[in-house]
Design a protein around this motif. Structure first.
Motif, mmCIF file in Angstrom:
data_model
loop_
_atom_site.group_PDB
_atom_site.id
_atom_site.type_symbol
_atom_site.label_atom_id
_atom_site.label_comp_id
_atom_site.label_asym_id
_atom_site.label_seq_id
_atom_site.Cartn_x
_atom_site.Cartn_y
_atom_site.Cartn_z
ATOM 1 N N ASN A 9 0.808 -1.221 0.000
ATOM 2 C CA ASN A 9 0.000 0.000 0.000
ATOM 3 C C ASN A 9 0.843 1.274 0.000
ATOM 4 O OD1 ASN A 9 -1.463 2.160 2.005
ATOM 5 N ND2 ASN A 9 -2.858 1.233 0.522
ATOM 6 N N LYS A 86 -1.949 -2.395 -3.138
ATOM 7 C CA LYS A 86 -3.031 -2.854 -2.278
ATOM 8 C C LYS A 86 -3.706 -1.664 -1.603
ATOM 9 C CE LYS A 86 -0.977 -7.243 -0.924
ATOM 10 N NZ LYS A 86 -0.426 -8.016 0.187
ATOM 11 N N GLU A 87 -4.954 -1.860 -1.270
ATOM 12 C CA GLU A 87 -5.651 -0.924 -0.403
ATOM 13 C C GLU A 87 -5.325 -1.310 1.034
ATOM 14 O OE1 GLU A 87 -7.460 1.805 -1.357
ATOM 15 O OE2 GLU A 87 -6.598 1.247 -3.289
ATOM 16 N N GLU A 90 -7.771 -4.972 1.857
ATOM 17 C CA GLU A 90 -7.924 -5.613 0.539
ATOM 18 C C GLU A 90 -8.806 -6.839 0.698
ATOM 19 O OE1 GLU A 90 -7.271 -5.600 -3.514
ATOM 20 O OE2 GLU A 90 -6.313 -4.163 -2.177
ATOM 21 N N ASP A 91 -10.054 -6.746 0.240
ATOM 22 C CA ASP A 91 -10.977 -7.872 0.359
ATOM 23 C C ASP A 91 -11.589 -8.187 -1.006
ATOM 24 O OD1 ASP A 91 -12.691 -5.739 0.019
ATOM 25 O OD2 ASP A 91 -13.614 -5.881 1.999
ATOM 26 N N ILE A 94 -13.092 -5.159 -2.916
ATOM 27 C CA ILE A 94 -12.075 -4.346 -3.601
ATOM 28 C C ILE A 94 -11.657 -5.040 -4.891
ATOM 29 C CG2 ILE A 94 -9.764 -3.348 -3.429
ATOM 30 C CD1 ILE A 94 -11.787 -1.951 -1.636
ATOM 31 N N SER A 95 -11.476 -6.349 -4.856
ATOM 32 C CA SER A 95 -11.145 -7.098 -6.074
ATOM 33 C C SER A 95 -12.246 -6.963 -7.113
ATOM 34 C CB SER A 95 -10.921 -8.577 -5.751
ATOM 35 O OG SER A 95 -9.784 -8.741 -4.959
ATOM 36 N N ARG A 98 -11.904 -3.593 -8.659
ATOM 37 C CA ARG A 98 -10.784 -3.598 -9.613
ATOM 38 C C ARG A 98 -11.227 -4.183 -10.951
ATOM 39 N NH1 ARG A 98 -5.967 -2.393 -7.291
ATOM 40 N NH2 ARG A 98 -5.806 -2.740 -5.057
#
Length: 151
Positions: A9, A86-87, A90-91, A94-95, A98
């Protein structure tokens, strides 16, 4: 589902510090607000214009406008640092964002390219196509971060 291999991150802030100024300065350079000095540099390959007397071939010196190349390189580096970092959390959501952002940026980019194929011709087309190579990355970065803020 297997997680994407992303950068830490901490690279995101560096990416923004590189990306935004380079994008603004790149646009200002292309619009003529910033003068573009040319420098004679050795290049790997220069093709030359077909009907000119320009020297062409491998390992020749040529006049290069350095600023557009520099800003292009920095836009790519900054965009990759932002988009591939990454945030903090990141879960799977979030993917999902993206994936949606990548899909959206490709859809918009190829819609623009389709319109250009139908409306722009000649050397202007070639110039615009060079600029289009930055569009998916730029759109992805802005769309993904917009969706994150909206969340």
């Amino acid at each position: 589902m297997k997680a994407l291999p992303l950068l830490p991150n901490r690279f995101k802030k560096t990416g923004w510090l590189i990306f935004l100024p380079s994008l603004v300065l790149g646009v200002l350079t292309l619009t003529g607000f910033i003068s573009i000095p040319e420098v004679s540099l050795p290049v790997l390959y220069k093709s030359g214009f077909p009907l000119s007397q320009e020297e062409s071939g491998f390992f020749v010196n040529t006049e290069i406008a350095v600023l557009p190349n520099l800003f292009g390189i920095l836009i790519i580096i900054g965009g990759i640092l932002i988009g591939c970092s990454k945030e903090k959390i990141e879960d799977e959501y979030i993917s999902s964002l993206r994936l949606k952002s990548v899909f959206w940026s490709l859809l918009v980019t190829y819609s623009v390219i389709l319109i250009l194929f139908l409306t722009v011709f000649g050397t202007a087309f070639f110039t615009v196509m060079i600029l289009i190579m930055f569009l998916p990355l730029v759109l992805y970065v802005f769309r993904f971060n917009y969706l994150l803020l909206k969340k």
